[in-house]
Design a protein around this motif. Structure first.
Motif, PDB file in Angstrom:
ATOM      1  N   THR A   1       0.555  -1.331   0.187  1.00  0.00           N
ATOM      2  CA  THR A   1       0.108   0.024   0.055  1.00  0.00           C
ATOM      3  C   THR A   1       0.670   1.174  -0.453  1.00  0.00           C
ATOM      4  O   THR A   1       0.451   2.690  -1.121  1.00  0.00           O
ATOM      5  N   PRO A   2       2.159   1.675   0.540  1.00  0.00           N
ATOM      6  CA  PRO A   2       2.632   2.512   0.921  1.00  0.00           C
ATOM      7  C   PRO A   2       3.395   2.865  -0.842  1.00  0.00           C
ATOM      8  O   PRO A   2       3.680   4.343  -0.832  1.00  0.00           O
ATOM      9  N   ASN A   3       3.385   1.605  -1.710  1.00  0.00           N
ATOM     10  CA  ASN A   3       3.859   2.165  -2.907  1.00  0.00           C
ATOM     11  C   ASN A   3       3.161   2.413  -3.683  1.00  0.00           C
ATOM     12  O   ASN A   3       3.843   2.465  -4.994  1.00  0.00           O
ATOM     13  N   LEU A   4       1.666   2.854  -3.207  1.00  0.00           N
ATOM     14  CA  LEU A   4       0.966   2.569  -4.609  1.00  0.00           C
ATOM     15  C   LEU A   4       0.386   4.516  -5.289  1.00  0.00           C
ATOM     16  O   LEU A   4       0.914   5.584  -4.125  1.00  0.00           O
ATOM     17  N   THR A   5       0.623   4.571  -6.129  1.00  0.00           N
ATOM     18  CA  THR A   5       0.200   6.090  -6.932  1.00  0.00           C
ATOM     19  C   THR A   5      -1.782   6.813  -5.660  1.00  0.00           C
ATOM     20  O   THR A   5      -2.441   5.325  -5.355  1.00  0.00           O
ATOM     21  N   PRO A   6      -1.310   7.838  -5.560  1.00  0.00           N
ATOM     22  CA  PRO A   6      -2.968   8.340  -5.066  1.00  0.00           C
ATOM     23  C   PRO A   6      -4.381   7.701  -5.324  1.00  0.00           C
ATOM     24  O   PRO A   6      -5.317   7.249  -5.026  1.00  0.00           O
ATOM     25  N   GLY A   7      -4.289   7.610  -6.922  1.00  0.00           N
ATOM     26  CA  GLY A   7      -5.387   7.384  -7.596  1.00  0.00           C
ATOM     27  C   GLY A   7      -5.188   5.424  -7.123  1.00  0.00           C
ATOM     28  O   GLY A   7      -7.018   5.409  -7.252  1.00  0.00           O
ATOM     29  N   ALA A   8      -4.281   5.026  -7.116  1.00  0.00           N
ATOM     30  CA  ALA A   8      -5.081   3.298  -6.510  1.00  0.00           C
ATOM     31  C   ALA A   8      -5.120   2.886  -5.113  1.00  0.00           C
ATOM     32  O   ALA A   8      -5.914   2.313  -4.853  1.00  0.00           O
ATOM     33  N   LYS A   9      -4.595   4.437  -4.827  1.00  0.00           N
ATOM     34  CA  LYS A   9      -4.929   4.116  -2.714  1.00  0.00           C
ATOM     35  C   LYS A   9      -6.019   4.441  -3.066  1.00  0.00           C
ATOM     36  O   LYS A   9      -7.080   4.127  -1.983  1.00  0.00           O
ATOM     37  N   LEU A  10      -6.920   5.412  -3.205  1.00  0.00           N
ATOM     38  CA  LEU A  10      -8.068   5.588  -3.578  1.00  0.00           C
ATOM     39  C   LEU A  10      -9.343   4.726  -4.265  1.00  0.00           C
ATOM     40  O   LEU A  10     -10.495   4.179  -3.705  1.00  0.00           O
ATOM     41  N   VAL A  11      -8.625   3.938  -5.332  1.00  0.00           N
ATOM     42  CA  VAL A  11      -9.599   2.481  -5.530  1.00  0.00           C
ATOM     43  C   VAL A  11      -9.744   1.839  -4.643  1.00  0.00           C
ATOM     44  O   VAL A  11     -10.532   0.733  -3.864  1.00  0.00           O
ATOM     45  N   VAL A  12      -8.655   1.665  -3.626  1.00  0.00           N
ATOM     46  CA  VAL A  12      -8.413   0.208  -2.705  1.00  0.00           C
ATOM     47  C   VAL A  12      -9.682   0.745  -1.660  1.00  0.00           C
ATOM     48  O   VAL A  12     -10.203  -0.158  -0.711  1.00  0.00           O
ATOM     49  N   ILE A  13      -9.653   2.252  -1.171  1.00  0.00           N
ATOM     50  CA  ILE A  13     -10.493   3.021   0.095  1.00  0.00           C
ATOM     51  C   ILE A  13     -11.890   2.543  -0.738  1.00  0.00           C
ATOM     52  O   ILE A  13     -12.607   1.920   0.722  1.00  0.00           O
ATOM     53  N   VAL A  14     -12.344   2.837  -1.616  1.00  0.00           N
ATOM     54  CA  VAL A  14     -13.432   2.471  -2.212  1.00  0.00           C
ATOM     55  C   VAL A  14     -13.952   0.732  -2.497  1.00  0.00           C
ATOM     56  O   VAL A  14     -14.809   0.394  -1.696  1.00  0.00           O
ATOM     57  N   LEU A  15     -13.165  -0.247  -3.045  1.00  0.00           N
ATOM     58  CA  LEU A  15     -13.008  -1.636  -2.939  1.00  0.00           C
ATOM     59  C   LEU A  15     -13.320  -1.737  -1.444  1.00  0.00           C
ATOM     60  O   LEU A  15     -14.550  -2.687  -0.974  1.00  0.00           O
TER      61      LEU A  15
END
Length: 59
Positions: free
Chosen positions: A12-26
């Motif tokens: 998770t710390p290596n993800l881009t902000p967009g990918a982190k947002l996708v993880v949050i929504v899921l």
């Protein structure tokens, strides 16, 4: 040492902000459930009419 940190902290710390947002929504959708999520997104509430009650009161 680097592979040990990856195992401990995850990716998770290596993800881009967009990918982190996708993880949050899921994660949020998984928490509340797919059925509840779908109902909240696609249900249309009709305006409720409020009817005032009429009654004869003996005082």
């Amino acid at each position: 040492m680097s592979s040990l940190l990856l195992k401990i902290r995850g990716i998770t710390p290596n993800l881009t902000p967009g990918a982190k947002l996708v993880v949050i929504v899921l994660m949020f959708a998984g928490r509340i459930g797919a059925l509840s999520f779908g109902i909240a997104l696609f249900s249309r509430r009709l305006p409720e009419t409020i009817l005032e009650g009429e009654e004869d009161l003996a005082v």
